[in-house]
Design a protein around this motif. Structure first.
Motif, PDB file in Angstrom:
ATOM      1  N   THR A 248      -9.896 -40.560 -40.850  1.00 52.89           N
ATOM      2  CA  THR A 248      -9.640 -40.188 -39.457  1.00 52.89           C
ATOM      3  C   THR A 248      -8.237 -40.562 -39.031  1.00 52.89           C
ATOM      4  N   ASN A 249      -7.780 -41.745 -39.422  1.00 54.07           N
ATOM      5  CA  ASN A 249      -6.463 -42.220 -39.013  1.00 54.07           C
ATOM      6  C   ASN A 249      -5.492 -42.270 -40.189  1.00 54.07           C
ATOM      7  N   THR A 269      -6.457 -36.411 -44.046  1.00 50.70           N
ATOM      8  CA  THR A 269      -6.153 -37.682 -43.399  1.00 50.70           C
ATOM      9  C   THR A 269      -5.310 -37.466 -42.152  1.00 50.70           C
ATOM     10  N   GLY A 270      -5.410 -38.409 -41.214  1.00 51.76           N
ATOM     11  CA  GLY A 270      -4.601 -38.344 -40.015  1.00 51.76           C
ATOM     12  C   GLY A 270      -3.138 -38.554 -40.303  1.00 51.76           C
ATOM     13  N   SER A 271      -2.835 -39.457 -41.239  1.00 55.59           N
ATOM     14  CA  SER A 271      -1.459 -39.694 -41.690  1.00 55.59           C
ATOM     15  C   SER A 271      -1.515 -40.290 -43.084  1.00 55.59           C
ATOM     16  N   ASN A 292      -2.947 -34.434 -41.015  1.00 55.78           N
ATOM     17  CA  ASN A 292      -2.914 -33.994 -39.621  1.00 55.78           C
ATOM     18  C   ASN A 292      -1.892 -34.751 -38.787  1.00 55.78           C
ATOM     19  N   GLY A 293      -1.023 -35.488 -39.450  1.00 55.12           N
ATOM     20  CA  GLY A 293       0.014 -36.249 -38.778  1.00 55.12           C
ATOM     21  C   GLY A 293       1.199 -36.408 -39.705  1.00 55.12           C
TER      22      GLY A 293
END
Length: 337
Positions: A248-249, A269-271, A292-293
């Motif tokens: 998530t993060n 992954t978020g980053s 996603n980041g």
């Protein structure tokens, strides 16, 4: 309420034994051998049990295990008191290892149907297994680098909440739900190739950060994580995905990671952060990687190897400080920032 100032021997097998609703307090000045009834009885031997003392002593279990339906408390405000399991089973509704208290686990299985609190005392883990059999909370001294359990098991259909950072020495098995906004270290600097086992509906997605930190090559469970760290405690060790992962993060990598050349599992992954020097290597083969980041590769000796049949999508900033001659990025990449 009973207060016993000596040792205890119970050989009863009587089916009419009743644990009652009170508390038995052991407060011997000399400690000694405690021979409980264990499975000789059809039910729990006690409701609540408290071990304390007027002197620095140790109670040592013998022959049979200890079964109680309520609270097990090991604590003393004046001097030290310890309970040594002698590799025998312990079953309790809750466990509290308080001030000056020590529980020595040996190779015992300790089953808890509620809360565990060792934040003020000492749990000497040995090679024991602590099993959570009902919903409850784990509270330990809050330091992820300190190993608080050897084996940790969360049974199916329950929720166990971690209320502090801690490490698990060998293996963590989650058949229910493990949650809580803290850090759990798996296989804390130990030679365990499968630090985490998820069964059935097992979930760790609610844990603040799951950190794999063995000192050997290891397998990473394919599941959903909140934050995930893959950390190298031995040069040359490799983390290999056993399934697709969704973070998530942040996915933090300080180890060589392989998505598995056979199955090429996806990473979402978020980053992505790679900051571990020469050990920050990501081999995605033909996997689909979705970030996603931001991507932050600050390890100058780190690198990525990707296959032309794979794909990357990055929806944030891209920072790449790699100076490695091993960099080989063949996958098509889409920036959606």
């Amino acid at each position: 309420t009973w207060t016993v100032s000596g040792t205890w021997t119970n050989a009863s097998t009587d089916a009419t034994w009743e644990a009652g609703s009170g508390t038995v307090t052991f407060d011997s000045a000399t400690g000694g051998t405690m021979t409980f009834a264990g499975t000789n009885l059809a039910e729990d031997e006690f409701n609540n049990v408290t071990f304390n003392s007027t002197a620095a002593i140790t109670y040592t279990m013998a022959t049979r295990g200890l079964r109680l339906g309520g609270a097990l408390s090991i604590t003393d405000t004046v001097t030290t008191v310890g309970l040594t399991t002698s590799n025998l089973a312990v079953t309790a509704g809750s466990v509290a290892i308080g001030t000056n208290g020590t529980l020595t686990g040996g190779s015992s299985t300790i089953t808890v149907s509620g809360n565990w609190n060792s934040s003020a005392g000492t749990f000497t883990i040995g090679t024991s297994t602590v099993v959570f059999a009902a919903t409850g909370t784990i509270t330990t001294p809050s330091d992820e680098a300190i190993t608080q359990f050897y084996n940790l098991t969360i049974n199916a259909s329950i929720t166990t909440t971690i209320a502090s950072d801690f490490g698990v020495r060998n293996q963590t098995t989650v058949n229910g739900t493990l949650t809580g906004e803290f850090i759990i270290r798996l296989a804390n600097n130990f030679s365990q190739v499968t630090p985490l086992v998820l069964g059935g509906a097992g979930s760790v997605s609610g844990v603040g950060t799951v950190r794999y930190v063995p000192k050997v090559s290891f397998s990473v469970v394919g599941t959903t994580y909140n934050n995930l760290t893959l950390w190298n405690f031995a040069a040359g060790s490799v983390a290999t995905l056993a399934g697709a992962i969704a973070v998530t993060n942040d996915l933090l990598m300080r180890v060589e990671t392989n998505t598995s050349a056979i199955n090429n599992y996806a990473i979402t992954t978020g980053s992505l952060t790679m900051d571990g020097g020469g050990e920050s290597v990501l081999r995605t083969n033909t996997s689909t990687v979705t970030i996603n980041g931001a991507v932050n590769l600050t390890a100058t000796a780190g690198y990525v190897v990707s296959g032309a049949a794979g794909s990357w999508t990055v929806s944030g900033a891209w920072t790449n400080d790699s100076a490695s001659a091993s960099w080989s990025f063949a996958a098509p990449i889409t920036f959606n920032a």
